[in-house]
Design an enzyme around this catalytic site. Structure first.
Site, short mmCIF file in Angstrom:
data_model
loop_
_atom_site.label_atom_id
_atom_site.label_comp_id
_atom_site.label_asym_id
_atom_site.label_seq_id
_atom_site.Cartn_x
_atom_site.Cartn_y
_atom_site.Cartn_z
N ALA A 164 0.85 -1.21 0.00
CA ALA A 164 0.00 0.00 0.00
C ALA A 164 0.88 1.25 0.00
O ALA A 164 0.69 2.17 -0.81
CB ALA A 164 -0.92 0.01 1.21
N TYR A 165 1.85 1.27 0.91
CA TYR A 165 2.77 2.42 1.02
C TYR A 165 3.49 2.64 -0.32
O TYR A 165 3.56 3.76 -0.83
CB TYR A 165 3.76 2.14 2.14
CG TYR A 165 4.76 3.24 2.41
CD1 TYR A 165 4.43 4.33 3.21
CD2 TYR A 165 6.05 3.20 1.87
CE1 TYR A 165 5.34 5.35 3.47
CE2 TYR A 165 6.97 4.19 2.12
CZ TYR A 165 6.62 5.27 2.93
OH TYR A 165 7.54 6.27 3.18
N ALA A 166 4.02 1.56 -0.88
CA ALA A 166 4.77 1.67 -2.15
C ALA A 166 3.88 2.23 -3.25
O ALA A 166 4.31 3.09 -4.03
CB ALA A 166 5.30 0.29 -2.54
N THR A 168 1.32 4.20 -2.96
CA THR A 168 1.06 5.64 -2.78
C THR A 168 2.27 6.46 -3.22
O THR A 168 2.12 7.54 -3.78
CB THR A 168 0.72 6.01 -1.32
OG1 THR A 168 1.84 5.73 -0.46
CG2 THR A 168 -0.50 5.27 -0.82
#
Ligand code: NAI
Length: 260
Positions: A164-166, A168
């Site tokens: 998810a972080y990647a 974004t």
């Protein structure tokens, strides 16, 4: 006359997540270069602490408690800041949160949405409201502005268990490029910064990990953790007239980690 494009007197810079970590590192440099500054943070306590420190640089400081995932809050705070400070020249969308999972198969939907709401929705709302202000000003005969998105090496390297972080962070780079092309005619520039391993609250767990100290930090050619102050120079450059023809670019600041 001396060459002084890095003098930011008369300019106003707004930094989301500017009350600590990388954001505070950038905002301290901007203030020391003469810019009036606006900081957004989710914690009133951290805001007050940062505001007290920034005021010592002799510039105007406005601290606003804003959740960047809240569209109405971002709309209201950007408008309020523009009125209070008279103008906004630089906006750094830095606020962000981590949030991985034990494995991708176990990645919870709620966690996925939480990370997207701050790291992606937050940047979208922040950039959009900044562009409204800058385009309106340009149409009134005063073009210019600088937008900076804080991405991550996670955008360009495989960040296991952090899908998810990647996602974004990759999106921040793509959004920045669209914004850069669309707004160049108004003198507005957009760029992104990709930090490597930086010692902040976000990486507190990694900083305490023995395995991390033995296996990851020795692979950083600069042989140390990055510090928030390492982001001062790039923030001042991108906020200044020295970068007036520099747009749509990505800046990797990682002590050479990603190329080793
Ligand atoms: P940090 O945890 O020290 O600071 C985060 C800042 O964001 C704080 O000021 C906090 O108030 C603010 N924030 C968090 N959620 C918010 C929300 N919903 N609304 C408004 N403000 C909010 O983190 P750090 O390390 O300084 O991170 C800053 C940026 O740099 C983040 O976007 C992060 O993803 C990115 N980054 C950090 C790296 C690192 O190693 N520390 C590496 C790569 C990217």
């Amino acid at each position: 006359m001396a060459y002084a494009p890095f003098d930011l007197k008369g300019k106003v810079a707004l930094v989301t997540g500017g009350n600590r970590g990388i954001g505070l590192g950038m905002v301290e440099a901007l203030a020391q270069a003469g810019a009036d500054v606006v900081i957004w943070g989710s914690s009133a306590e951290h805001n007050a602490k940062a505001e007290a420190k920034l005021t010592t640089y002799g510039v105007r400081v406005l601290a606003q408690q804003v959740n960047v995932a809240d569209e109405a809050a971002v709309v209201a705070a950007m408008a309020e800041a523009a009125v209070a400070m008279g103008r906004i020249d630089t906006v750094i969308a830095n606020a962000g949160i981590g949030g991985g999972a034990p494995s991708f198969s176990e990645f919870g939907t709620e966690q996925y949405r939480r990370v997207l709401s701050v790291n992606l929705d937050g940047v979208f709302f922040t950039f959009r409201e900044a562009c409204k202000h800058m385009v309106e000003r340009a149409r009134g005969g005063d073009p210019g502005g600088s937008l900076i998105g804080i991405a991550s090496l996670a955008a360009i390297e495989g960040a296991a268990r952090n899908e998810a972080y990647a996602a974004t962070k990759g999106a921040v780079i793509s959004m920045m490029k669209s914004v850069a092309v669309e707004h160049a005619r108004y003198g507005v520039r957009a760029n992104a910064i990709l930090p490597g391993w930086i010692a902040t609250d976000m990486t507190a767990g990694a900083q305490e990990s023995k395995a991390f100290a033995e296996k990851v930090i020795p692979r950083v050619p600069a042989r140390r953790w990055g510090e928030p102050a390492d982001f001062g120079g790039i923030a001042v450059y991108l906020a200044s007239d020295a970068s007036s023809y520099h747009s749509g670019d990505t800046f990797v600041i990682d002590g050479a980690y990603s190329i080793f």
